[in-house]
Design an enzyme around this catalytic site. Structure first.
Site, mmCIF file in Angstrom:
data_model
loop_
_atom_site.group_PDB
_atom_site.id
_atom_site.type_symbol
_atom_site.label_atom_id
_atom_site.label_comp_id
_atom_site.label_asym_id
_atom_site.label_seq_id
_atom_site.Cartn_x
_atom_site.Cartn_y
_atom_site.Cartn_z
ATOM 1 N N GLY A 15 46.025 42.508 54.263
ATOM 2 C CA GLY A 15 45.772 44.039 54.494
ATOM 3 C C GLY A 15 45.547 44.643 53.370
ATOM 4 N N GLY A 22 34.335 42.920 40.315
ATOM 5 C CA GLY A 22 35.515 43.170 39.162
ATOM 6 C C GLY A 22 34.983 42.809 37.721
ATOM 7 N N ASP A 49 40.017 41.238 36.124
ATOM 8 C CA ASP A 49 40.258 39.574 36.163
ATOM 9 C C ASP A 49 40.643 39.193 34.867
ATOM 10 O OD1 ASP A 49 40.073 37.225 38.315
ATOM 11 O OD2 ASP A 49 39.095 36.699 36.399
ATOM 12 N N TYR A 54 43.084 32.854 29.199
ATOM 13 C CA TYR A 54 42.229 33.771 28.374
ATOM 14 C C TYR A 54 42.823 34.473 27.108
ATOM 15 C CZ TYR A 54 39.489 33.659 32.805
ATOM 16 O OH TYR A 54 39.062 33.310 33.940
ATOM 17 N N LYS A 83 46.030 34.456 36.582
ATOM 18 C CA LYS A 83 45.996 32.871 36.973
ATOM 19 C C LYS A 83 47.163 32.133 36.346
ATOM 20 C CE LYS A 83 40.950 33.547 37.398
ATOM 21 N NZ LYS A 83 40.781 34.314 36.127
ATOM 22 N N HIS A 116 44.977 28.556 38.850
ATOM 23 C CA HIS A 116 43.619 28.558 38.111
ATOM 24 C C HIS A 116 42.794 27.214 38.619
ATOM 25 C CE1 HIS A 116 41.756 30.194 34.289
ATOM 26 N NE2 HIS A 116 40.972 29.535 35.123
#
Length: 318
Positions: A15, A22, A49, A54, A83, A116
């Site tokens: 939902g 993104g 994202d 990272y 992630k 990930h």
């Protein structure tokens, strides 16, 4: 941004909704990521994202909190995905990892937490992202991604994340997960661009009401080498000219129309705007036929160091 360029949204199986494009942030560091995120929010992006791997969650968080403080957005207006990295797969580490990530962001909850990769590494400390042995080989562990997933389900119950999903899962891994989960993944984030259009995996995800997000959507353009050809080819440029768009905009539009949410990464303000400006035109069947011809199945991201893992995802076609 043109008035007709209103970004569309995609609804998930639980939902919640997400903007159909993104901002990707991989390799965006040293303040670049924060600046890119600030600019993206001003342009109209409401979907960012990132990932623990990272090492820029704090920059994203700083930008988001600044824009909330300025009154540009409310927390619920923006969808933040990050992630779980592969060295945190042991079930007892999952909640710790998620809380560490939330501390990086300076936020109280995530919108989406993805696994990930389906394979895992030995844990040698929080910052040893690619632990290696004496031979210099990455140390793989054999944690079952189903066990990791069950621990991720608890994060939803605890309110640390609204939703959970996966990344880089192949058709067999996804099918096995769906047969053994309480909470269904809302996303599978995969490499996807015209050279690897992933139509079979997209179809499977659609059948199970799982949204596909597309990383490397522009195939990591290299202007000096004029690669990938689906950005630099005259045929794609002709399509771009027809709509008064760039080749990159045509490719992003194609990815939306084949059923993905693209995540173009940029820290260039003009490019960030250009990548967002794709909701005021549609490709026709002829354009799709041309873009389909670039599908070679060749991956940019192969993660060959993990090829010996029983959970390495790229041994099969999709």
């Amino acid at each position: 941004m043109s008035a007709g360029n209103k970004a569309t949204y995609v609804k998930h199986n639980n939902g919640t909704i997400i903007q159909a494009i993104g901002l990707g942030t991989y390799t965006s560091l040293g303040g670049d990521c924060e600046r890119a995120t600030l600019h993206a929010i001003d342009v109209g992006y409401r979907h960012i994202d990132t990932a623990y791997f990272y090492e820029n969650e704090a920059e994203v968080g700083q930008a988001v909190r600044q824009k909330i403080a300025e009154g540009v957005i409310k927390r619920e207006d923006i969808f933040i995905t990050t992630k779980l990295w592969s060295h945190f797969h042991e079930p007892e580490r999952v909640e710790y990892a998620c809380r560490k990530t939330l501390a990086n962001f300076g936020l109280e909850y995530l919108d989406l937490y993805l696994m990930h990769w389906p394979y895992s590494y030995v844990y040698r400390g929080d910052t040893e992202l690619m632990p290696t042995d004496a031979k210099g080989e990455v140390e793989l562990s054999d944690v079952d991604y189903l066990d990791t997933w069950l621990a991720m389900e608890k994060l939803v119950e605890l309110g640390l994340t609204k939703s959970i999903g996966v990344s880089n899962f192949n058709s067999e891994q996804l099918t096995r997960l769906l047969a053994n989960c309480k909470i269904k993944p809302i996303h599978n984030q995969i490499e996807c661009h015209p050279a690897l259009n992933q139509k079979k995996l997209i179809a499977l995800c659609k059948q199970h009401d799982i949204v596909v997000t597309a990383y490397c959507p522009l195939g990591r353009p290299d202007p000096a080498k004029k690669q990938p050809n689906f950005i630099y080819d005259a045929k794609v440029q002709a399509i771009a000219d027809k709509y008064k768009k760039s080749a990159a905009q045509v490719v992003l539009r194609y990815l939306i129309e084949i059923g993905t949410v693209p995540l173009p990464k940029s820290s260039n303000p003009k490019r960030i705007e250009e990548n967002f400006n794709i909701f005021d035109f549609k490709l026709d069947a002829g354009d799709h036929a041309i873009l389909d011809t670039y599908n070679t199945g060749e991956r940019l991201i192969k993660m060959e160091h993990a090829v010996k893992s029983k959970n390495y995802p790229f041994h099969i076609e999709f």
